[in-house]
Design a protein around this motif. Sequence first.
Motif, PDB file in Angstrom:
ATOM      1  N   MET A   1      33.094 106.001 -47.413  1.00 56.17           N
ATOM      2  CA  MET A   1      31.902 105.760 -48.559  1.00 56.17           C
ATOM      3  C   MET A   1      32.589 104.281 -48.964  1.00 56.17           C
ATOM      4  SD  MET A   1      29.561 107.468 -50.098  1.00 56.17           S
ATOM      5  CE  MET A   1      29.489 107.181 -51.926  1.00 56.17           C
ATOM      6  N   ILE A   2      31.351 103.504 -49.133  1.00 57.69           N
ATOM      7  CA  ILE A   2      31.627 102.000 -49.771  1.00 57.69           C
ATOM      8  C   ILE A   2      31.321 102.131 -50.993  1.00 57.69           C
ATOM      9  CG2 ILE A   2      30.768  99.762 -49.619  1.00 57.69           C
ATOM     10  CD1 ILE A   2      30.032 100.422 -46.685  1.00 57.69           C
ATOM     11  N   LYS A   3      32.396 101.618 -51.844  1.00 59.27           N
ATOM     12  CA  LYS A   3      32.056 101.385 -53.334  1.00 59.27           C
ATOM     13  C   LYS A   3      31.529 100.394 -53.830  1.00 59.27           C
ATOM     14  CE  LYS A   3      36.382 102.213 -54.429  1.00 59.27           C
ATOM     15  NZ  LYS A   3      37.671 102.292 -55.102  1.00 59.27           N
ATOM     16  N   TYR A   4      30.546 100.643 -54.853  1.00 58.85           N
ATOM     17  CA  TYR A   4      29.587  99.271 -55.011  1.00 58.85           C
ATOM     18  C   TYR A   4      30.379  98.181 -55.587  1.00 58.85           C
ATOM     19  CZ  TYR A   4      30.627 100.432 -59.899  1.00 58.85           C
ATOM     20  OH  TYR A   4      31.132 100.646 -61.275  1.00 58.85           O
ATOM     21  N   SER A   5      31.431  98.692 -56.163  1.00 51.45           N
ATOM     22  CA  SER A   5      32.551  97.278 -56.508  1.00 51.45           C
ATOM     23  C   SER A   5      33.159  96.442 -55.257  1.00 51.45           C
ATOM     24  CB  SER A   5      33.664  97.764 -57.203  1.00 51.45           C
ATOM     25  OG  SER A   5      34.405  98.794 -56.683  1.00 51.45           O
ATOM     26  N   ASP A   6      33.210  97.319 -54.239  1.00 53.33           N
ATOM     27  CA  ASP A   6      33.632  96.568 -52.895  1.00 53.33           C
ATOM     28  C   ASP A   6      32.511  95.577 -52.452  1.00 53.33           C
ATOM     29  OD1 ASP A   6      36.021  97.410 -52.695  1.00 53.33           O
ATOM     30  OD2 ASP A   6      35.583  99.214 -51.843  1.00 53.33           O
ATOM     31  N   ILE A   7      31.291  96.089 -52.591  1.00 54.93           N
ATOM     32  CA  ILE A   7      30.052  95.281 -52.148  1.00 54.93           C
ATOM     33  C   ILE A   7      29.955  93.975 -53.164  1.00 54.93           C
ATOM     34  CG2 ILE A   7      27.771  95.231 -52.071  1.00 54.93           C
ATOM     35  CD1 ILE A   7      27.636  98.146 -51.568  1.00 54.93           C
ATOM     36  N   PHE A   8      30.189  94.318 -54.433  1.00 54.82           N
ATOM     37  CA  PHE A   8      30.027  93.093 -55.307  1.00 54.82           C
ATOM     38  C   PHE A   8      31.094  92.146 -55.054  1.00 54.82           C
ATOM     39  CE2 PHE A   8      27.955  95.686 -58.921  1.00 54.82           C
ATOM     40  CZ  PHE A   8      26.825  95.834 -58.052  1.00 54.82           C
ATOM     41  N   LYS A   9      32.414  92.367 -54.722  1.00 54.58           N
ATOM     42  CA  LYS A   9      33.443  91.619 -54.484  1.00 54.58           C
ATOM     43  C   LYS A   9      33.052  90.827 -53.091  1.00 54.58           C
ATOM     44  CE  LYS A   9      38.403  92.242 -53.376  1.00 54.58           C
ATOM     45  NZ  LYS A   9      39.207  93.433 -53.000  1.00 54.58           N
ATOM     46  N   PHE A  10      32.808  91.556 -52.124  1.00 54.06           N
ATOM     47  CA  PHE A  10      32.070  90.633 -51.011  1.00 54.06           C
ATOM     48  C   PHE A  10      31.094  89.734 -51.155  1.00 54.06           C
ATOM     49  CE2 PHE A  10      28.939  90.537 -47.303  1.00 54.06           C
ATOM     50  CZ  PHE A  10      29.907  90.052 -46.453  1.00 54.06           C
ATOM     51  N   ILE A  11      30.180  90.025 -52.025  1.00 54.99           N
ATOM     52  CA  ILE A  11      29.134  89.145 -52.426  1.00 54.99           C
ATOM     53  C   ILE A  11      29.641  87.874 -53.198  1.00 54.99           C
ATOM     54  CG2 ILE A  11      26.973  88.574 -53.750  1.00 54.99           C
ATOM     55  CD1 ILE A  11      26.157  91.601 -53.274  1.00 54.99           C
ATOM     56  N   THR A  12      30.577  88.057 -53.995  1.00 59.34           N
ATOM     57  CA  THR A  12      31.270  86.995 -54.867  1.00 59.34           C
ATOM     58  C   THR A  12      32.033  85.986 -53.577  1.00 59.34           C
ATOM     59  OG1 THR A  12      31.726  88.739 -56.314  1.00 59.34           O
ATOM     60  CG2 THR A  12      32.957  86.393 -56.704  1.00 59.34           C
ATOM     61  N   TYR A  13      32.612  86.852 -52.793  1.00 55.80           N
ATOM     62  CA  TYR A  13      33.415  85.838 -51.794  1.00 55.80           C
ATOM     63  C   TYR A  13      32.639  85.317 -50.932  1.00 55.80           C
ATOM     64  CZ  TYR A  13      38.051  87.314 -53.618  1.00 55.80           C
ATOM     65  OH  TYR A  13      39.340  87.676 -54.216  1.00 55.80           O
ATOM     66  N   LEU A  14      31.421  85.784 -50.472  1.00 57.93           N
ATOM     67  CA  LEU A  14      30.515  85.067 -49.606  1.00 57.93           C
ATOM     68  C   LEU A  14      30.177  83.828 -50.171  1.00 57.93           C
ATOM     69  CD1 LEU A  14      29.345  85.890 -46.892  1.00 57.93           C
ATOM     70  CD2 LEU A  14      27.173  86.860 -48.318  1.00 57.93           C
ATOM     71  N   LEU A  15      29.529  83.842 -51.742  1.00 55.18           N
ATOM     72  CA  LEU A  15      29.184  82.694 -52.489  1.00 55.18           C
ATOM     73  C   LEU A  15      30.168  81.490 -52.427  1.00 55.18           C
ATOM     74  CD1 LEU A  15      26.600  82.490 -54.061  1.00 55.18           C
ATOM     75  CD2 LEU A  15      27.951  82.888 -56.189  1.00 55.18           C
ATOM     76  N   VAL A  16      31.411  81.915 -52.526  1.00 55.20           N
ATOM     77  CA  VAL A  16      32.386  80.811 -52.736  1.00 55.20           C
ATOM     78  C   VAL A  16      32.630  80.262 -51.217  1.00 55.20           C
ATOM     79  CG1 VAL A  16      34.856  80.501 -52.690  1.00 55.20           C
ATOM     80  CG2 VAL A  16      33.768  82.191 -54.184  1.00 55.20           C
ATOM     81  N   ILE A  17      32.537  80.911 -50.285  1.00 60.53           N
ATOM     82  CA  ILE A  17      32.442  80.489 -48.719  1.00 60.53           C
ATOM     83  C   ILE A  17      31.288  79.468 -48.650  1.00 60.53           C
ATOM     84  CG2 ILE A  17      32.346  80.907 -46.442  1.00 60.53           C
ATOM     85  CD1 ILE A  17      33.700  83.668 -47.435  1.00 60.53           C
ATOM     86  N   PHE A  18      29.937  80.109 -48.930  1.00 60.62           N
ATOM     87  CA  PHE A  18      28.841  79.193 -48.794  1.00 60.62           C
ATOM     88  C   PHE A  18      29.094  77.808 -49.364  1.00 60.62           C
ATOM     89  CE2 PHE A  18      25.451  82.724 -48.544  1.00 60.62           C
ATOM     90  CZ  PHE A  18      25.583  82.528 -47.291  1.00 60.62           C
TER      91      PHE A  18
END
Lengths: 256, 352
Positions: A1-18
Amino acid sequence: MIKYSDIFKFITYLLVIFFVILISFSFDNLSTGSFKTLLNDNLFLKALKFGILSATFATFLSCIFGIPAGFFIARSKGKVIQLIDSFFDIPVVVPPLIIGVFILNFLSDETVVKVTNMVFTFKGAVLAQFFISFPFTLKMSKNAFELVSPIYERIAMTLGAGYFKSFYDTTFKLALNGILSGMILSWLRSFGEFGATLLVAGGIRGKTENLPIYIYLNMMEGDYDKGIAAAFLGVLFVFVFIVTVRFIGNKKRGDV
Amino acid sequence: MIEIGVEKRFKKLNFSYELKTKSNKIVLFGPSGAGKSNLLKMIAGFYPPDTGIIKVADRVLFDSNKNVNLPIFHRNIGYLPQEYTLFPNMTVRENIEYAVKQKHLKIDDKIYSEILELLEIKEKLNDKPSTLSGGQKQRVAIARAIFSRPDILLFDEPFSALDKPIKEKLIDTLMKLIDNLVKFNFDSEVKSIFVTHSIEDAYLLGEEIAIVYNGKIIETGKAKEIFDTPQFLETALLLNFKNIFEINEQFMERIPILKNFKDKNYFGIRPENVMILRDDASKNGRENLLEGYVERIKLFGSFAEINMVIFKKKILYIRLPIHAFNKLSIVNGKRLTVSLKTESLVGFRGLR
């Protein structure tokens, strides 16, 4: 199970990388040489000074008007107040260029010119930046004041403090962190202001140009190296500024 | 001396208060929403009455005729509301000494530390309020108010958020402190007004009780008088008299003394003053007898409460110590005869 907090974390880091990728593409055009020429460029130093000074004066004005207005709105109820509160959103949501048009029109009016001539001057730049940036001080102060119960002021008064002293010792000091955040936002907004400042102050080389206008004028003249180097320095400057302020803020908040 | 006669109109309710007393410890007792806090806030100066006069210890704080309305900081009051009001940005010491600085007061070191010891906050002086428990916060708030050398202390249910044992201990400490303020060389006796809606607190706190009901002070008197013989039905209800009946023919037949209760339309008796007759006891010579049957028994540990149905399905509450209850072998449905002691009967008037 993927926790929603993990997804949010991923999105945050993605934004930094962009964001980092976006900036890094301009690295190609950078060399230590371009920084050197920039720092030797009298116009750049003048633009930096102009930007810092005008932003500081604009922030000063924002405090004089924004903090009291923020307090008043925070403590008032009613539809009129809500309307006024929304009215102050205009400078944030309307393009700065449009605000610039209004200010320019006002300042060019014959009667106003008779009193003071602010078009294409430092004062004009301050005024333009003030109108663009004061809502940040106002809104953040308002939010901060709303979180402080009025009872503290009353208690301070029962203990002998006068009207201003009771406000200053309790409500103001308790809201200070929020007010400071607002001031910092106002300053940064003013420092990075382009549209309204260009229109009202004219962007005269060496006279009424701040950092964004300096970058714009250089790019227009084809001097990409200087433009990009200045942009990098601008980002670096603002980043260091914010981190420092945050650090001091956190340290202070730690003792409360 | 406290003298209050004020009126204030709000959208839904009009308040008018009359209070004149020489007592130093006054309790404003009444149900929630009766306007007790409002009166306190007007004394404190948080908002002005529409008309009237407020005088504390010969100082006029408000007088609508003479256009006097002293600002809060000139009223010389201490105010403790229900919520915690220590300034979160200051240490305990800074909180306590705030008024000393504002008013340029001098406090004797010995008195200072004696009061802090009594309040058990001496060890906390350098802490921030956020690290204190609820009880400690209110102790600090009391110290802060007292060191401002007020003429009057206003307590707006400051302990209602605390657990009962903590609250009781704190009230004890507070009463001791207030009684000793003169000894501590404070210039004059400090007056205090407590607002509460708890009967127990009212008993503990006040010499004089003012009953507040629907925006009015309906009666005032020594605590014992008011509790034993309230004048008004509303007061009796608030004071949990429990047995309150309208005076009618049936009652006058059984309790002849009620005929002497002129200009009273109700009478009452506290449940603990109702006496149950033993099965074998003679009824001769017993006064004010009522008969009925047991409908419900409630056991409260140290005492028992019995609901007894008398005529016309009216319920009479009886309270007796548990050892007495055990001897009487009372069960549901059992027929009982009770006697109401004449001296325990109290007559009331309705407000309208």
